[in-house]
Scaffold this active site. Structure first.
Site, short mmCIF file in Angstrom:
data_model
loop_
_atom_site.label_atom_id
_atom_site.label_comp_id
_atom_site.label_asym_id
_atom_site.label_seq_id
_atom_site.Cartn_x
_atom_site.Cartn_y
_atom_site.Cartn_z
CE LYS A 112 -4.70 -1.13 -1.95
NZ LYS A 112 -4.95 -0.38 -0.74
CG PHE B 47 -15.49 8.35 0.96
CD1 PHE B 47 -15.43 9.00 -0.11
CD2 PHE B 47 -15.02 7.43 1.27
CE1 PHE B 47 -13.85 8.44 -1.18
CE2 PHE B 47 -14.09 6.53 0.26
CZ PHE B 47 -12.86 7.27 -0.60
CG ASP C 57 -2.08 1.44 1.17
OD1 ASP C 57 -2.27 1.31 0.19
OD2 ASP C 57 -1.77 1.87 2.45
CE LYS C 58 -0.02 7.34 -2.76
NZ LYS C 58 -0.06 8.49 -1.58
CB THR C 59 -1.76 6.30 1.67
OG1 THR C 59 -1.95 7.07 1.09
CG2 THR C 59 -2.54 8.02 3.26
CB THR D 15 -1.94 3.32 -3.94
OG1 THR D 15 -2.54 4.17 -3.75
CG2 THR D 15 -1.87 4.34 -5.26
CG ASP E 187 -3.06 8.82 -3.55
OD1 ASP E 187 -4.49 8.81 -2.62
OD2 ASP E 187 -1.97 9.08 -2.36
#
Length: 935
Positions: free
Chosen positions: A733, A500, A381-383, A636, A638
């Site tokens: 993912k 959301f 993952d990134k964040t 990710t 993003d």
């Protein structure tokens, strides 16, 4: 299927639903022995040795004392059973403590203390601050005038931030004393394990309300094992109890993961078993032939002239028992013990403690340490994994004007500060959306200072940035929000919240300005979820350029928008929204469809840019692991440009001209097909060149590729060392991990949030980071670490050492068993191929338990290379990734080498030993074997 829960009715639900007794036990006193034995004998190796042990009870065929097999077999079973019994006893003590905890409930209108296990569905349960929630409750009252309470859900989902829960609208304003007498019915689905959804309806009986349907969501519940915080008291109706709670339904023992070493051992065991059968058949036939020809000529061999019908089976069965030691009976116990120790080495490693937070590394799964040394693909993952997940508001674009570009900090930009001071309408509207389009709760301290409780780091950054620009979200009273701006107070009434979702990729609120009565829709979300829905005629080119510019800087972007609603339009939509919110079937899909009817014709106000810095040591860690031959994929949510910039700064990919990025895009099947073919062709051509090539794909194109062009995408995955997958959902993912596993690659997935759990559980090895998003990923993972940089040491040091040690122990276990078995076989050629054992039973047991145990103990601490050497030369990991120490040719070489070196010395040892140890040879009963002396 539905469940009807009658509130405060002590009789109706007792027989229909279970009580609140929790049981996580695997066994009971009565079923422990049969159930445990059944589990142990479900393994082929144990079944095999049980058969051998039973055959040894037949005195006619057994060449050794049955104790030589029954002793180790019983010991191994006893060790495994004791471990299971101890674990189950600890679960029992934990359950007992939870079941006997005292709680307050309402019975016959009176509050009384009872044990938690006696709570029934429909009971009203009272909680005080810091109490643990004993079962799943629907809130009906709190000490807060707004009907709010705060819960800590770390034990449930790992999130460390407090969550806000609210009582249903039907219960608003009910007096404290009347809560004891409240009556009604809750219509809810049958128990499930989804902790993010609760689609139910509430009807209160007169005189409280006249049968109006009130929809319930997860926001109206507090679930088992959460803690009540910052709230004096709260009460709720028990809807799910005992093992039917959401936590109870999601519990369970995860499926054991089979390591590459375990798979190799299984194959080797099967191969040795086949070889053993061949040896037994050959020696059995030879023994029967020798008995019918040569044996009867010898004066000391007295075979009967006529034997029983099974006489031909006696010698083969003797050899089967004699050769049974080819398969080491103790290998599983030995491996389990040393693997547990390898896991402890990870727990004890002082160099893997995050001293900033005090979080040590931890191995939850003790059985797969050696797989760490064979990792080929890392899905990250990134964040919060590569970055710190500390969001800082940096820049913004409002109505086409860029702020913060010169200074790098919009909060210090004099142009923006002057616009705020002058109450510029565009800026005021933009800051208003920043301040109130969220689920943040303001909390005022005794000194008057305002702090915010946010469930998202992005929302926290936006609200704090708005406050620094004098748009202060000051208070929330029921549905009334209070905003302070430049000395004036503005109040809004929240009419609806459109939450959301990963499909809509935006969040909206419908508010009513209490001063002029205008109804406004405020929205924020990803650029692709906002910009395409701008009203016809609005120029969005500047906003698109802003998004691209900020993404090039590696910043996270959000677009803000609004739309004024007519009264009749809102009222018509509100009825549809209420109907969708109260349905029990496909509620999420129905709500999304209704939201789509309102979220269009936006007036786009601007773009925000938030910085999320890289963690320390991330680029160095990735560079080192790439040198070790490990491929990296970034998965990710993003946008594409942000992910690419982070990948470049992390050393995922090299900048031009050394590196090359290939894009897979498209919105239709044909576009994705052409793009995929073009990228695949380029990848085939450049695969032989020393060029760093990676592909980039977004969630939309990925969905089409996995569904319609899976074969081509799989070939691309095999050819590519690096991939960047943007705007992907948690399920995508997990699909990518499964794709690489299907290609027989060893995968490691690492993440820090709840959206990474599916990926972590799907991978061969799951690693969770205990970060700002909580502990949900760490709890679901096989290993948890404090920072990404510790992954280098986890793989190169602990993974490699564990693999080497386990490989040696496996080879040695088979080697020592084969050595003594071949000595027995060679002896059979000079003892009339009669299936006679050269050694007595005590010696055979001592051979495994004492004489050959020292290498096992030493190998646990063996280090072929120092830790510093391994970290400086990560290429050493290549041998582990290829499985060089456990594939068949190296194993055969290992066996022959050690056998050649040991053959002469071992033969001398056996000769000396045989002088002092009585022989079990059937040919003679002398103190020393005549056959061996002749040899």
């Amino acid at each position: 299927m539905k469940r009807y829960v009658y509130i405060n009715d002590n009789e109706s639900s007792h027989e229909l639903y279970c009580d609140n007794r929790i049981s996580n036990r695997k066994y009971t006193v009565l079923n422990f022995l049969p159930k445990n034995l059944w589990e142990q004998f479900s393994r082929f190796m144990n079944q095999y040795f049980l058969l051998i042990a039973c055959l040894q009870l037949w005195s006619l065929i057994t060449p050794v004392n049955p104790a030589s097999t029954w002793g180790p077999l019983i010991f191994i079973f006893a060790v495994s059973a004791s471990k299971e019994a101890w674990d189950d006893y600890n679960r029992y003590l934990s359950d007992k403590k939870a079941n006997e905890k005292l709680v307050w409930v309402v019975r016959q209108g009176i509050r009384k203390h009872i044990q938690a296990q006696d709570i029934h569905v429909g009971n009203i349960v009272w909680l005080r601050e810091n109490d643990e929630v004993p079962c799943d409750l629907v809130l009906i009252g709190t000490s807060d005038p707004q009907g709010l309470c705060y819960v800590e859900t770390a034990a449930l989902d790992g999130e460390t931030d407090l969550k806000t829960r609210v009582i249903p609208s039907a219960c608003m304003g009910i007096d404290f004393e009347l809560l004891h007498k409240i009556k009604g019915v809750i219509e809810c689905p049958n128990p499930d394990k989804d902790i993010t959804r609760f689609d139910a309806n509430l009807r209160l009986f007169p005189p409280f309300i006249d049968n109006d349907v009130c929809p319930l969501t997860i926001k109206n519940t507090i679930l088992q094992s959460c803690y009540l915080r910052n709230t004096e008291w709260a009460c709720g109706v028990a809807v799910y109890t005992g093992n039917e709670t959401k936590l109870g339904m999601s519990r369970g023992i995860p499926e054991p993961k089979l390591t590459a070493m375990d798979a190799m051992i299984d194959k080797l065991t099967g191969a040795i078993f086949v070889f053993q059968i061949v040896v037994v058949m050959v020696l059995g036939i030879a023994g029967n032939v020798w008995k019918d020809t040569e044996a009867r000529k010898q004066w000391y061999v007295q075979y009967p002239i006529e034997g029983p019908w099974y006489e031909l089976l006696v010698i083969p069965l003797r050899f089967e028992l004699l050769c049974s030691i080819m398969i080491p009976i103790s290998i599983k116990v030995s491996l389990d013990l040393v693997k547990s120790l390898y896991a402890k080495f990870i727990d004890w490693d002082a160099e893997m403690i995050d001293y900033e937070t005090g979080i040590p590394s931890h191995a939850t799964n003790t059985a797969i340490s050696e797989d760490l040394g064979q990792v080929e693909y890392i899905m990250t993952d990134k964040t919060g994994t590569l970055t710190e997940n500390r969001m800082i508001f940096r820049r913004c674009c409002i109505s086409g004007v860029f702020y913060g570009n010169e200074s790098g900090d919009a909060l210090k930009d004099t142009k923006l500060l002057n616009a705020v001071a002058g109450s510029s309408p565009d800026v005021v509207q933009f800051l208003t959306v920043m301040a109130i389009c969220n689920t943040v709760v303001p909390i005022k301290s005794k000194t008057g200072a305002i702090s915010y409780k946010a469930q998202s780091q992005d929302e926290d950054a936006l609200v704090n940035a708005a406050a620094q620009l004098h748009m202060v979200y000051a208070n929330k009273n029921a549905n009334i929000l209070e905003i302070r701006f430049n000395g004036s107070v503005i109040k809004y009434e929240v009419l609806e919240i459109l939450e959301f979702t990963s499909d809509r990729k935006r969040m909206s609120v419908v508010v009513k300005d209490c001063q002029n009565g205008k109804i406004v829709l405020l929205s924020k979300g990803a650029d692709e979820a906002i910009l395409p829905f701008a009203y016809v005629g609005q120029q969005t080119r500047t906003f698109i350029e802003a998004v691209e510019q900020y993404a090039q800087l590696g910043l996270r972007t959000l677009c803000l928008a609004c739309r004024e609603l007519r009264e009749d339009e809102y009222q018509e939509w509100s009825l549809l929204f209420k109907e969708a919110s109260s349905t029990l079937v496909d509620r999420e899909w129905r709500i999304a469809e209704v939201c789509q009817r309102l979220e269009h014709d936006f007036e786009v106000l601007g773009v925000t840019a938030i910085e999320d810095r890289l963690q320390d040591g991330v680029p160095e860690t990735i560079e080192t692991l790439r040198k070790a031959g490990i491929n990296f994929w970034m998965l990710t949510g993003d946008k594409q440009n942000t992910a690419i910039q982070i990948a470049l700064s992390c050393n995922f990919i090299s900048p031009e001209p050394k590196g090359q990025l290939l894009l897979i895009d498209g919105k239709t099947e044909d576009e994705v097909c052409r793009s995929l073919e073009r990228v695949l062709l380029t990848m085939r051509i450049t695969s032989s060149e020393p060029k760093d090539v990676a592909f980039v794909v977004d969630g939309w194109a990925l969905e089409i590729a996995l569904k319609h062009y899976r074969k081509a995408f799989t070939e691309l995955a095999i050819l590519s060392r690096t991939a960047i997958c943007c705007r992907v959902t948690p399920s995508q993912k997990a699909q990518l991990v499964e794709l690489l596993k299907s290609c027989d690659y060893r995968t490691l997935a690492i993440g820090d949030g709840g959206n990474d759990v599916r990926m972590i559980q799907q991978a061969d090895i799951g690693v969770g980071i205990s970060g700002r998003e909580g502990l949900q990923a760490a709890r679901a993972a096989d290993y948890s670490i404090g920072k990404f940089r510790f992954l280098k040491r986890l793989i190169l040091v602990h993974g490699r050492y564990s693999y080497n040690r386990t490989a040696f122990l496996s080879q040695y276990s088979f080697y020592k068993s084969l050595v003594i078995c071949f000595i027995q076989i060679f002896f059979s050629f000079i003892s009339g191929v009669s299936g006679t054992s050269l050694f007595n039973s005590v010696s055979l047991m001592a051979y495994n338990v004492f004489y050959t145990s020292i290498p096992v103990l030493v190998s646990v601490l063996d280090k072929d290379l120092s830790e510093g050497t391994v970290m400086q030369h990560p290429q050493i990991l290549f041998y582990c990734q290829a499985g060089r120490f456990t594939v068949s040719p190296p194993f055969l070489a290992f066996f022959l080498l050690l056998y050649n070196r040991a053959s002469e010395s071992e033969y001398i040892c056996w000769m000396v030993w045989s002088i002092f140890v009585p022989c079990n040879c059937c040919v003679c009963d002398h103190h020393t074997c005549l056959c061996l002396r002749e040899k």
